[in-house]
Scaffold this motif. Structure first.
Motif, PDB file in Angstrom:
ATOM      1  N   ALA A  41       0.589   2.023   9.800  1.00 29.72           N
ATOM      2  CA  ALA A  41       0.354   0.644  10.249  1.00 29.72           C
ATOM      3  C   ALA A  41      -0.439  -0.137   9.203  1.00 29.72           C
ATOM      4  O   ALA A  41      -0.169  -1.320   8.947  1.00 29.72           O
ATOM      5  N   GLU A  42      -1.398   0.519   8.584  1.00 25.87           N
ATOM      6  CA  GLU A  42      -2.227  -0.127   7.569  1.00 25.87           C
ATOM      7  C   GLU A  42      -1.395  -0.459   6.325  1.00 25.87           C
ATOM      8  O   GLU A  42      -1.497  -1.565   5.772  1.00 25.87           O
ATOM      9  N   TRP A  43      -0.578   0.469   5.880  1.00 25.79           N
ATOM     10  CA  TRP A  43       0.281   0.207   4.718  1.00 25.79           C
ATOM     11  C   TRP A  43       1.242  -0.948   4.998  1.00 25.79           C
ATOM     12  O   TRP A  43       1.473  -1.796   4.138  1.00 25.79           O
ATOM     13  N   LEU A  44       1.797  -0.973   6.212  1.00 17.77           N
ATOM     14  CA  LEU A  44       2.725  -2.044   6.568  1.00 17.77           C
ATOM     15  C   LEU A  44       2.015  -3.393   6.548  1.00 17.77           C
ATOM     16  O   LEU A  44       2.537  -4.376   6.006  1.00 17.77           O
ATOM     17  N   ALA A  45       0.808  -3.454   7.106  1.00 18.32           N
ATOM     18  CA  ALA A  45       0.046  -4.711   7.148  1.00 18.32           C
ATOM     19  C   ALA A  45      -0.323  -5.183   5.745  1.00 18.32           C
ATOM     20  O   ALA A  45      -0.377  -6.389   5.471  1.00 18.32           O
ATOM     21  N   GLN A  46      -0.557  -4.237   4.846  1.00 20.02           N
ATOM     22  CA  GLN A  46      -0.937  -4.572   3.465  1.00 20.02           C
ATOM     23  C   GLN A  46       0.273  -4.896   2.588  1.00 20.02           C
ATOM     24  O   GLN A  46       0.103  -5.346   1.448  1.00 20.02           O
ATOM     25  N   GLY A  47       1.477  -4.629   3.115  1.00 20.79           N
ATOM     26  CA  GLY A  47       2.679  -4.803   2.300  1.00 20.79           C
ATOM     27  C   GLY A  47       2.770  -3.781   1.194  1.00 20.79           C
ATOM     28  O   GLY A  47       3.412  -4.013   0.154  1.00 20.79           O
ATOM     29  N   TYR A  48       2.167  -2.614   1.404  1.00 17.87           N
ATOM     30  CA  TYR A  48       2.118  -1.586   0.379  1.00 17.87           C
ATOM     31  C   TYR A  48       3.437  -0.816   0.316  1.00 17.87           C
ATOM     32  O   TYR A  48       3.986  -0.416   1.339  1.00 17.87           O
ATOM     33  N   PHE A  49       3.949  -0.630  -0.872  1.00 17.98           N
ATOM     34  CA  PHE A  49       5.167   0.163  -1.092  1.00 17.98           C
ATOM     35  C   PHE A  49       4.753   1.485  -1.733  1.00 17.98           C
ATOM     36  O   PHE A  49       4.494   1.552  -2.931  1.00 17.98           O
ATOM     37  N   PRO A  50       4.652   2.553  -0.943  1.00 14.12           N
ATOM     38  CA  PRO A  50       4.132   3.825  -1.468  1.00 14.12           C
ATOM     39  C   PRO A  50       5.081   4.485  -2.458  1.00 14.12           C
ATOM     40  O   PRO A  50       6.277   4.176  -2.502  1.00 14.12           O
ATOM     41  N   THR A  51       4.530   5.411  -3.228  1.00 14.35           N
ATOM     42  CA  THR A  51       5.380   6.248  -4.073  1.00 14.35           C
ATOM     43  C   THR A  51       6.169   7.195  -3.168  1.00 14.35           C
ATOM     44  O   THR A  51       5.843   7.392  -1.995  1.00 14.35           O
ATOM     45  N   PHE A  52       7.191   7.792  -3.739  1.00  8.43           N
ATOM     46  CA  PHE A  52       7.997   8.740  -2.969  1.00  8.43           C
ATOM     47  C   PHE A  52       7.133   9.884  -2.435  1.00  8.43           C
ATOM     48  O   PHE A  52       7.223  10.246  -1.259  1.00  8.43           O
ATOM     49  N   GLN A  53       6.273  10.443  -3.271  1.00  6.50           N
ATOM     50  CA  GLN A  53       5.466  11.584  -2.838  1.00  6.50           C
ATOM     51  C   GLN A  53       4.461  11.178  -1.779  1.00  6.50           C
ATOM     52  O   GLN A  53       4.233  11.916  -0.801  1.00  6.50           O
ATOM     53  N   GLU A  54       3.843  10.008  -1.943  1.00  7.10           N
ATOM     54  CA  GLU A  54       2.910   9.518  -0.926  1.00  7.10           C
ATOM     55  C   GLU A  54       3.612   9.359   0.419  1.00  7.10           C
ATOM     56  O   GLU A  54       3.091   9.755   1.466  1.00  7.10           O
ATOM     57  N   ARG A  55       4.809   8.759   0.364  1.00  4.47           N
ATOM     58  CA  ARG A  55       5.535   8.502   1.609  1.00  4.47           C
ATOM     59  C   ARG A  55       5.991   9.803   2.256  1.00  4.47           C
ATOM     60  O   ARG A  55       5.912   9.958   3.481  1.00  4.47           O
ATOM     61  N   LEU A  56       6.427  10.751   1.445  1.00  2.27           N
ATOM     62  CA  LEU A  56       6.881  12.026   1.984  1.00  2.27           C
ATOM     63  C   LEU A  56       5.735  12.763   2.673  1.00  2.27           C
ATOM     64  O   LEU A  56       5.890  13.262   3.791  1.00  2.27           O
ATOM     65  N   GLU A  57       4.573  12.817   2.001  1.00  3.24           N
ATOM     66  CA  GLU A  57       3.441  13.553   2.573  1.00  3.24           C
ATOM     67  C   GLU A  57       2.992  12.941   3.899  1.00  3.24           C
ATOM     68  O   GLU A  57       2.683  13.658   4.856  1.00  3.24           O
ATOM     69  N   LEU A  58       2.957  11.616   3.966  1.00 12.71           N
ATOM     70  CA  LEU A  58       2.564  10.972   5.218  1.00 12.71           C
ATOM     71  C   LEU A  58       3.636  11.164   6.284  1.00 12.71           C
ATOM     72  O   LEU A  58       3.335  11.396   7.463  1.00 12.71           O
ATOM     73  N   SER A  59       4.881  11.101   5.875  1.00 12.93           N
ATOM     74  CA  SER A  59       5.980  11.235   6.826  1.00 12.93           C
ATOM     75  C   SER A  59       6.062  12.633   7.423  1.00 12.93           C
ATOM     76  O   SER A  59       6.527  12.806   8.561  1.00 12.93           O
TER      77      SER A  59
END
Length: 500
Positions: A333-351
């Motif tokens: 939710a925080e990344w979405l509000a910030q408009g942050y586009f994560p790296t592939f590895q960041e997104r995978l680990e959170l997902s």
């Protein structure tokens, strides 16, 4: 009871069967009909002896059946057993391409591939292609079985649902009437138990009443129980099933709260409250969040009351799971509000965390009794099997929900991040992600092989949970979010008894 008499007769059948192929066919039929759990000791003895034999056959179906039975039982049998069906250049012999029964058995066996088994990769491609060409010319029930396998190989199919279909199909073959009667009778006995559980869970859910109080959230108590039935349908897991179904349904509410309704500040407040895990923290929350939060706490209290004194420690692991999931939902939710586009590895680990699969593995074990005693320390070590299960869940979700989620205001998916990072098209990314998914299944299959890190009973629960992700998303076209797609299956399992 008639069922007990029939069980005794089937035990005699298993023990008296002398021919190896006849014995394998008998075991396979019993398991396919959903009554294998009644004869675990007998089946274990047969397969242990079978493994010690040198099995010689040039029949594709027989060899594939031998391989499937032993590998599903955890024996590390070599895939080289299929070399005899290949040409010198490694391709499979074209004379096999009209053997529908053999190809079906080969395809199901190949789905149990582990890493570095290229022969099973080739076998899967060969068998799939051959079955697609043959399927429309086949007669029932083989045609139905091939059609299902092309969508979902037998080891990945929901066991209870497959048993229900196969009982009808077995009756069309040349059945053993003792086995058939037992399968029908046992199906109805277990169905009655499931209906009792479903009634109890539905009353619990009705008291919560999210449909009226939380109109934004998916009301999925029946579908949650259906999912959990795919993890374990057997009567001895009744307590575990009820606990797990409640956790799945409530996690869905929590997911939707973060995903589609709460403001960023509300997300933060709920995350902080869950971290503290006390009823006083509810005072800072809006009324609808208070309802969700207090239900989480009361569920864990209920579960603790259900457990034996020596089992109550398990609830602390479940609470930590809820905290991890909530923390991860808030990060999204925080990344979405910030408009942050994560790296592939960041997104995978959170997902991996937002799939909630690590927590679901924990929740599935909580009510399972003594067999789960060592499971929670094992889960704390982040075993590769759980990692693989989470990756499969994430990749299937990303690929099959891509278009729908792109119509909403969503954080970039794992696939989006990979496409951007590698500067590739969606189609190319799907090919790569589907290969990662296949590799995830290889890792899951590896975890089945003896010696296992924990009891195979627990390993099977994780495999079944992820298999249900496949079944719900692919076989049933996102049936968890689109419940009309599973309605007929729910009716088959819980509404329609079998005629005996």
């Amino acid at each position: 009871m008639r069922a007990d008499d029939l069980k005794d007769e089937v035990r005699i059948l298993i023990k008296s069967s002398a021919d190896t192929v006849e014995k394998m066919t008998l075991i396979d039929t019993i398991q396919h009909l959903g009554i294998g759990y009644l004869f675990e000791k007998e089946i274990d003895a047969v397969l242990t002896n079978l493994r010690a034999l040198t099995f010689e056959s040039n029949d594709l179906h027989e060899v594939a059946l031998y391989f499937k039975l032993l590998r599903l039982h955890g024996f590390p049998i070599s895939a080289d057993i299929f070399l005899k069906f290949q040409n010198d250049d490694g391709s499979f012999k074209t004379t096999l391409s009209r053997d529908a029964r053999g190809l079906l058995s080969l395809y199901n066996a190949a789905s149990l591939q582990i890493r570095d088994e290229d022969i099973l990769e080739k076998a899967s491609i060969f068998a799939h292609g051959g079955l697609k060409q043959l399927v429309h010319d086949l007669k029932s029930p083989l045609r139905n079985q091939v059609s299902r396998a092309l969508n979902t190989p037998l080891p990945k199919m929901m066991k209870r649902l497959e048993a229900r279909w196969y009982i009808d199909e077995y009756e069309e073959e040349t059945p053993n009437h003792v086995i058939l009667e037992l399968a029908k009778l046992d199906f109805n006995i277990v169905q009655a138990l499931h209906c009792e559980e479903l009634k109890a869970i539905s009353l619990w859910w009705k008291d919560f009443n999210p449909k009226e109080k939380l109109g934004y959230a998916r009301d999925r108590i029946i579908e949650s129980y259906f999912w959990v039935t795919g993890v374990y349908f057997e009567p001895q897991f009744s307590r575990a099933r009820i606990i797990f179904a409640k956790v799945v349904a409530l996690t869905t509410i929590l997911d939707d709260t973060y995903d589609v309704h709460a403001t960023l500040e509300e997300c933060r407040q709920l995350a902080h409250a869950v971290e503290r895990w006390d009823k006083i923290s509810a005072e800072i929350l809006d009324e609808y969040l208070k309802l969700v939060y207090l239900k989480l706490i009361s569920l864990c209290e209920e579960i603790e009351n259900e457990l034996e004194p020596s089992e109550k420690y398990r609830v602390s692991y479940l609470i930590e799971g809820f905290k991890t999931v909530t923390r991860s939902y808030f990060q999204e939710a925080e990344w979405l509000a910030q408009g942050y586009f994560p790296t592939f590895q960041e997104r995978l680990e959170l997902s991996i965390k937002t799939t909630a699969i690590p927590m679901m593995c924990c929740a599935s074990f909580v009510g399972m009794g003594d067999v789960a005693t060592k499971a929670f320390l094992w889960l704390d070590q982040n075993p590769d099997m759980v990692r693989a299960a989470s990756e499969i869940g994430r990749f299937i979700d990303d690929v099959h929900s891509y278009e729908r989620e792109h119509s909403l205001e969503e954080l970039p998916s794992v696939m989006d991040c990979y496409m951007k990072e590698e500067n590739m098209t969606k189609d190319a990314a799907v090919i790569r992600i589907e290969e990662w998914t296949r590799d995830g299944w290889r890792r899951l299959n590896q975890a089945f092989l003896k010696p296992t890190a924990v009891s195979p009973v627990l390993i099977e629960r994780i495999f079944n949970f992820v298999a249900m992700v496949h079944v719900l998303y692919i076989h049933m076209r996102n049936g968890f979010s689109e419940p009309t797609n599973v309605k007929k299956y729910i009716s088959l399992l819980y509404v329609e008894p079998l005629c005996i």
